[in-house]
Design a protein around this motif. Structure first.
Motif: not given
Length: 665
Positions: A241-257
């Motif tokens: 679950k922790k890895r899934g949360l990290v991936n989803a947050i990084m997905y959003g960060v990458f969209i922003f950049f």
């Protein structure tokens, strides 16, 4: 960025003082140009007269080329060749150059900065070495204001090869001294000047506008269905679950950049030439291209065709996301989303890009706008990953998403004509006069209204159903907006649509013949003595308005501040308005022309209406910029501090009210 704000809203719905008048330290007289002249001899009969202007940093001098209506006065040289001792060979020369964007007049104009040389060749008659009398009439501006035009005389000795350090040969008569003295009205009262500068939109406001654009993009069929699918993939497909949360947050960060990086090329343009984006903003060809592109975007949103990037791009990014895995794989998944959603986000990004370039936004403003856009797209993926139960509250995908696209299509269609209007104003084609522009918007608004009420339909619309509350609400908002636009078609004071100020063509660019007595139909005296006489008869205070025909900030004050109902009523009912145009080239009657003797002994020829009022302003108020407003009574007593450009209607109204109170005391 201003018209992005309008489109998104369309979617969602001076202190007094008693000091001695104008001490030297309070002087606001500007003199940013220094002229010199010299003579260069080619042979026995041919001479070159060279005139050099050196300007202070930030100021520029205009070319001799004529400029269209609404622009500055061109530089003009005059010679006494009619005396017959020499003749002019050709026109007065100036350096080559291209028209650049002038922020004061908001058009492309040829001008010079720092230092410029003008040259005039003359042929002297045999056995004659005359003294050449010449003069230059010129106007200078910086990025915020223009000074009243001036005339500088030269006396050039061909024998000495230089300009003589002498006062003009004009003889000063007793009448000249009398008229010089009469120009001084002995103003008494408050001191100092408070100038208000136009506030520029902060970066955070631009970031906010981009954020709104991203929220709108979330509601399109290309993006909205991806939210639950992508979040579910990360939260359920990850090993922990922790890895899934990290991936989803990084997905959003990458969209922003990714969206932030899209503005990087424009920073490179800015570093190559700081003025390149200004040149782009008024480029006729580019504005027409944007017009065509926005029309193309609009019909895509209507559903007649899809605008997509090559499918091979998204397939390749998808393959890389699968093969790399981990954080790098998440990056390519974000890039895949940016590519596959382009058919919906592209037109909105085009609006953001186009508005930044065509309103002198610059690369940094564009970056903040793109960053806000990317953040709005990224937030849902991170938030729903952190709070997956929120997914149950999302509305289901359906026909409402297509309705959002069609509404955006109508907005794109309306915005397209802004670009065509930019080109029309620069070239003065007369195609999109103010009323025609507003009429097109009325038609577009009616089209949107008919669509929202289900009267007209587009290819991807589903079967007719009962109108939703959302459609009805937006329909009534659209109806109110169209009703607001309709007075703009008239030739009344209601035609000044203040909420849209600066977006449609200016009020003077009209199909109607406008009155010239005074701005907005106000009674305005063009002669100071006549205005003072009227003030005495009516027992009213005077609003002295130093203005110019080519003063852009003067027009902004008239259209955006004076048009405020409260301001207009006070000006009309409580004051005698005297508007003195410091750049008026109309010749004074011969009996009123004279030679003004400055305190230092030099002489200025007062030949035109503008000469008189510019000198009047400088002499009595130690200020030579426009607009410049003074409140006084008919006995020459100041009622409060004069002010300059004051774009806040409430502040200007407070200033007027303070003057009225002081007058009544």
């Amino acid at each position: 960025m201003r018209f992005l704000l309008l489109s998104f809203l369309f979617l969602t719905s001076v202190l007094t003082a008693n000091a001695q008048l104008f001490d030297q330290q309070d002087s606001k007289i500007l003199n940013p140009v220094k002229w010199t002249a010299e003579v260069e001899q080619r042979n026995d009969s041919i001479y070159d007269l060279v005139f050099t202007a050196k300007m202070e940093s930030g100021w520029h001098l205009y070319s001799q080329e004529e400029v269209a209506a609404g622009g500055p006065l061109p530089t003009e040289f005059n010679f006494n060749a009619e005396e017959g001792n020499y003749e002019l060979i050709g026109e007065t020369r100036e350096p080559d150059g291209v028209a650049l964007f002038d922020p004061v007049f908001e058009m492309n104009i040829k001008y010079f900065e720092d230092e410029v040389e003008f040259g005039q060749t003359i042929k002297v008659k045999p056995e004659a070495l005359p003294t050449v009398e010449a003069s230059v009439f010129f106007m200078v501006c910086d990025e915020e204001q223009c000074l009243a035009p001036e005339t500088v005389p030269f006396t050039l000795s061909l024998a000495a090869g230089r300009a003589l350090e002498t006062v003009s040969k004009v003889e000063i008569s007793e009448e000249d001294h009398a008229k010089t003295a009469a120009l001084n009205i002995n103003v008494k009262g408050a001191a100092g000047v408070e100038l208000e500068e136009e506030e520029e939109a902060g970066y955070m406001s631009l970031f906010f506008l981009g954020f709104i654009g991203g929220l709108i993009a979330l509601l399109t069929p290309c993006v909205f269905p991806m939210i639950p699918l992508t979040v579910s993939f990360f939260t359920k497909g990850a090993r922990t679950k922790k890895r899934g949360l990290v991936n989803a947050i990084m997905y959003g960060v990458f969209i922003f950049f990714i969206y932030l990086l899209l503005s990087l090329p424009f920073h490179l343009l800015d570093s190559v030439n700081p003025e390149i984006l200004n040149n782009i903003s008024t480029n006729v060809t580019l504005n027409i291209i944007f017009f065509v592109i926005f029309i193309f975007f609009a019909f895509s949103f209507f559903g007649y065709y899809e605008i997509t990037l090559p499918s091979s791009w998204s397939n390749k990014m998808d393959d890389k996301a699968s093969s790399f895995g981990g954080i790098l794989g998440v990056f390519f998944m974000a890039l895949t989303l940016a590519i596959v959603s382009f058919s919906c986000t592209g037109p909105i990004l085009g609006s953001l890009l186009g508005s930044s370039l065509t309103t002198d936004g610059g690369a940094m403003q564009l970056s903040f706008g793109m960053g806000g856009f990317g953040l709005a797209l990224a937030l849902p993926f991170a938030l729903f990953a952190l709070f997956p139960n929120w997914l149950n509250s999302l509305p289901k995908s359906g026909g409402w998403l297509n309705s959002v696209k069609v509404v955006l299509g109508f907005i794109e269609l309306a915005l397209a004509f802004k670009f065509l209007s930019n080109a029309d104003l620069v070239q003065h084609w007369g195609i999109l006069k103010r009323e025609i522009f507003i009429g097109i918007w009325v038609i577009v608004g009616i089209g949107l209204l008919l669509y929202l009420f289900g009267i007209i339909r587009f290819p991807h619309d589903g079967p007719k159903t009962k109108l939703s509350k959302g459609r009805l609400f937006l329909g009534f908002i659209t109806l109110a907006f169209v009703a607001y636009l309709i007075p703009g078609l008239s030739n009344t004071h209601h035609a000044n649509l203040k909420l849209l100020s600066g977006f449609p063509p200016p009020l003077f660019y009209s199909i109607y013949e406008k009155e010239t007595e005074g701005p907005l139909g106000l009674k305005a005296y063009k002669d100071f003595e006549q205005g003072v006489a009227a003030a005495k008869v009516q027992n009213k205070p005077i609003l002295l308005d130093f203005t110019g025909w080519a003063c852009v900030n003067c027009r902004k004050m008239e259209e955006q501040v004076w048009s405020d109902p409260a301001v207009f009523d006070v000006m009309q009912d409580e004051f005698i308005l005297i508007s003195l145009y410091v750049d008026d080239r109309e010749q004074l009657p011969e009996a009123e022309q004279f030679n003004y003797v400055r305190p230092n002994g030099t002489v200025k020829e007062i030949r035109t209406v503008g000469d008189k009022w510019a000198t009047f302003q400088t002499l009595n108020f130690r200020n030579n910029s426009q607009p410049f407003y003074v409140l006084m009574d008919s006995e020459m007593n100041l009622l409060n501090k004069p002010v300059g450009y004051t774009p806040d209607a409430d502040k200007f109204l407070d200033w007027l009210s303070e003057g009225v109170k002081q007058f009544n005391r």
